[in-house]
Design a protein around this motif. Structure first.
Motif: not given
Length: 161
Positions: A102-113, A129-136
């Motif tokens: 889904e992200y191409g690996g580990w660390g700090i990643r971005y999948n265009f979403e 949030t109202k303007d962000k979406k992230f995964l921890i």
């Protein structure tokens, strides 16, 4: 409301990462003692780079905390603590995922979403949030469920605000 505090500190502890780093360092060290090497001074730059990579992986840590009113996380040494009040969070959910696919690996990643912050494993907390979406990422999904239940209770008591 229950006063549960979810705390987690993650590091890169996968054996294959350390074996790969050690193998790379071994190749560099082998070239130091290679009798056919013409200039021993040429090895200091690669050796320094390997040393810095080791130090980077040793220092990387993802810290997550969810208490009764907020979520905070940091990804040392790249991201200082970011804190989000439950009032600013629209939704949180636990997700099982494959970071490599889904992200191409580990660390700090971005999948265009959305962004993902992880060190391995297959579970994460999606925060909207109202303007962000992230995964921890989390290695403690059962404990994270308790924190998410506390978040849901907070939202229901405050009518979703």
């Amino acid at each position: 409301m229950a006063t549960y505090i979810f705390k987690e500190t993650q590091r890169f502890s996968q054996l294959w990462i350390w074996v790969l780093l050690a193998f790379s360092a071994g190749i560099v060290l082998f070239s130091v003692f290679n009798p056919y090497e013409s200039n021993i001074n040429d090895i200091w730059i690669p050796l320094g780079i390997i040393g810095l990579v080791f130090l980077l992986f040793l220092s990387l840590s993802l810290k997550t905390r969810i208490d009764s009113t907020s979520l905070s996380f940091s990804y040392f040494p790249f991201i200082r603590e970011r804190k989000y009040s439950f009032q600013d969070i629209v939704a949180m959910e636990l997700k099982e995922y494959n970071s490599l696919w889904e992200y191409g690996g580990w660390g700090i990643r971005y999948n265009f979403e959305y962004w993902a912050y992880n060190t391995g494993g297959r579970f994460g907390i999606i925060v909207k949030t109202k303007d962000k979406k992230f995964l921890i990422g989390t290695h403690q999904p059962e404990e994270a469920k308790k924190a998410l239940a506390m978040f849901e209770e907070y939202k229901s008591q405050n009518h979703g605000s």
